[in-house]
Scaffold this active site. Structure first.
Site, PDB file in Angstrom:
ATOM      1  N   LYS A   1     -38.666  10.460   8.995  1.00 39.56           N
ATOM      2  CA  LYS A   1     -37.737  10.470   7.890  1.00 39.56           C
ATOM      3  C   LYS A   1     -37.304   9.034   7.793  1.00 39.56           C
ATOM      4  CE  LYS A   1     -32.986  10.504   9.143  1.00 39.56           C
ATOM      5  NZ  LYS A   1     -32.109   9.507   9.183  1.00 39.56           N
TER       6      LYS A   1
ATOM      7  N   ASP B   1     -31.494   7.418  19.007  1.00 37.84           N
ATOM      8  CA  ASP B   1     -31.644   8.845  18.365  1.00 37.84           C
ATOM      9  C   ASP B   1     -32.156   9.877  19.485  1.00 37.84           C
ATOM     10  OD1 ASP B   1     -31.158   8.280  15.250  1.00 37.84           O
ATOM     11  OD2 ASP B   1     -32.445   6.725  16.236  1.00 37.84           O
TER      12      ASP B   1
ATOM     13  N   ASP C   1     -24.540   8.069   9.144  1.00 42.89           N
ATOM     14  CA  ASP C   1     -24.028   8.783  10.170  1.00 42.89           C
ATOM     15  C   ASP C   1     -22.880   8.068  10.593  1.00 42.89           C
ATOM     16  OD1 ASP C   1     -26.099  10.832  10.007  1.00 42.89           O
ATOM     17  OD2 ASP C   1     -27.238   9.582  11.331  1.00 42.89           O
TER      18      ASP C   1
END
Ligand code: EPU
Length: 433
Positions: free
Chosen positions: A20, A302, A114
């Site tokens: 992504k 992440d 985010d």
């Protein structure tokens, strides 16, 4: 929203697609070619749809089919990313340099992503100014102008992924030489550099976090196959480990997972690794660990969200120290509501002192395992936290309702189908009212 029934060990095979955090940057790079570019192994995630729509709004043609995207560069009608894209992801800021090259002007909405810290864009803006752009940032977004960008010497104060990408995407067509020091070297950045080279860019890489880029007058389209998503691969390996199952992940090369696999192995996980897949299991249970996040090739930020949930099912006290984003533990209250025993701190635990040492940033966590988790009704705050809530729900003793699943779908390829394949009882339901 999703409803999840705990369903025992998750087992089976899943395949991850291209990263992504790689595909969206390649889409921006493709704007710079004077002929079409094709990306293969593309994931079907929300961030791709958002970025493709941005490109289309600028006048580019974007043809999407399963696993492949072709960008047909077109004249930019208006160098303005519409306000409708405000706050959706971090990609508009990467378009600053490319739009200045294509039109001499750029107008971008505020970038989002985010809620994991302040997410400033000062490194990007400072870099663009060094390339000779006039840049203004206010509460509405970023506007910039430049007649011809020139090469620059840029030292990043921190190896920022996005700022490194901004410099690459700008330097390739700037007049003269750019020297970037303190660059980030994540695999998705190397992939971007290789794609730009394929488009005709002149990029050298040095071993000391340094890129030297000689600007060229034009770039042409190119074709590439995106490298596998290491964040997604790790997440599914943890899904197997945390439920006492065994998941075989295809499509992500071992070198992208090296630190992750070693960290999990220290906790007691066992791996079988081939050229095509990695399979993880923990037949003897899991032990605690102390881990700090870092830039590549360290333990990626992440990965910490699934890891913290895994800690709750590992015997003993574990420590997590987040050093990349100041506020990445925002998901902890949701996990606490599911019975996870986690305490958070503003001090540096579990590793050397980091940039947040003298701040109030809550960036360390101590996690006790093994905890008995219970189902809950939780709202996902972001993409990685969303996946963690699914992991907790998968080992809880009762059903859970997860809201805000668009976050997880923004970053994971068909997650509901992938989890179902692994045996999780998950179904999509429409929220009442
Ligand atoms: N930073 C600044 N100023 C800037 C840019 C960054 O202070 O102008 C700081 C940030 O606040 C942060 C640090 O530098 O503390 C690192 O940020 P970086 O720029 O490296 O992150 P990013 O490019 O915004 C990308 C990924 C993130 C991933 C990080 C770190 C994308 C779209 N996002 O963010 O992925 O966590 O690199 O690897 O590529 C995700 O996929 O869920 C995600 C958040």
């Amino acid at each position: 929203m999703w409803q999840i029934e705990p369903s025992g060990p998750l087992r089976g095979d899943i395949s991850v697609r291209g990263a992504k955090n790689g595909v969206t940057k390649h889409l921006v790079a493709a704007m710079l070619g004077d002929s079409p570019s094709t990306l293969r192994n593309t994931p079907d995630v929300g961030d791709v749809a958002i970025t493709a729509a941005m490109l289309e709004s600028l006048g580019m043609g974007v043809e999407r089919s399963d696993g492949e995207i072709t960008v047909v560069p077109g004249p930019v009608a208006e160098p303005r990313v519409p306000e409708a894209f405000t706050g959706l992801n971090r990609i508009p800021i990467l378009m600053l340099g490319p739009l200045l090259h294509l039109t001499g002007e750029a107008e971008l909405p505020l970038v989002g992503g985010d809620p994991i810290g302040r997410r400033p864009v000062d490194f990007h803006v400072d870099a663009l100014r060094r390339f000779g752009a006039e840049v203004r940032v206010d509460e509405n977004g970023v506007t910039a102008k430049a007649s011809r960008l020139h090469g620059a010497r840029i030292d990043l104060p921190y190896p920022s992924v996005g700022a490194t990408e901004t410099v690459l995407l700008t330097a390739v067509l700037a007049q003269g030489k750019t020297v970037l020091r303190g660059a980030a070297l994540e695999p998705e950045i190397i992939d971007l550099a290789l794609f730009l080279q394929r488009m005709g860019a002149r990029i050298e890489m040095s071993p000391d976090r340094r890129f030297v880029i000689e600007g060229v007058d034009r770039l042409h389209g190119a074709t590439t196959t995106l490298g596998g998503d290491r964040l997604e691969a790790f997440s599914y390996l943890v899904a197997g480990l945390i439920t006492g199952g065994e998941v075989r992940v295809h499509g992500c090369p071992q070198d992208r997972l090296v630190t992750a696999l070693t960290t999990l192995a220290k906790m007691g996980a066992r791996f079988e690794i081939t050229d095509d897949w990695v399979m993880g299991s923990a037949p003897d249970g899991l032990r605690s660990a102390a881990v700090h996040t870092d830039t590549y090739p360290g333990f990626v930020t992440d990965w910490q969200t699934p890891l913290v949930v895994l800690f709750t099912q590992a015997e003993g006290m574990s420590v997590l120290h987040e050093t990349v984003f100041e506020n990445r533990l925002v998901y902890v209250p949701a996990l606490q509501s599911m019975g996870c025993e986690i305490e958070v701190f503003d001090t540096c635990l579990g590793g050397p002192a980091c940039r947040f040492h003298d701040t109030n940033a809550i960036h360390s966590a101590v996690v006790r395992g093994v905890s008995k988790l219970r189902g809950a009704d939780v709202t996902m705050p972001d993409v990685r936290a969303g996946f963690s809530a699914v992991l907790a729900a998968a080992v809880a003793g009762s059903p859970s309702t997860l809201r805000g699943v668009h976050h997880i779908e923004r970053g994971y390829h068909h997650p509901l189908e992938q989890f179902s394949e692994l045996g999780l009882h998950v179904r999509r339901v429409q929220p009442a009212g």
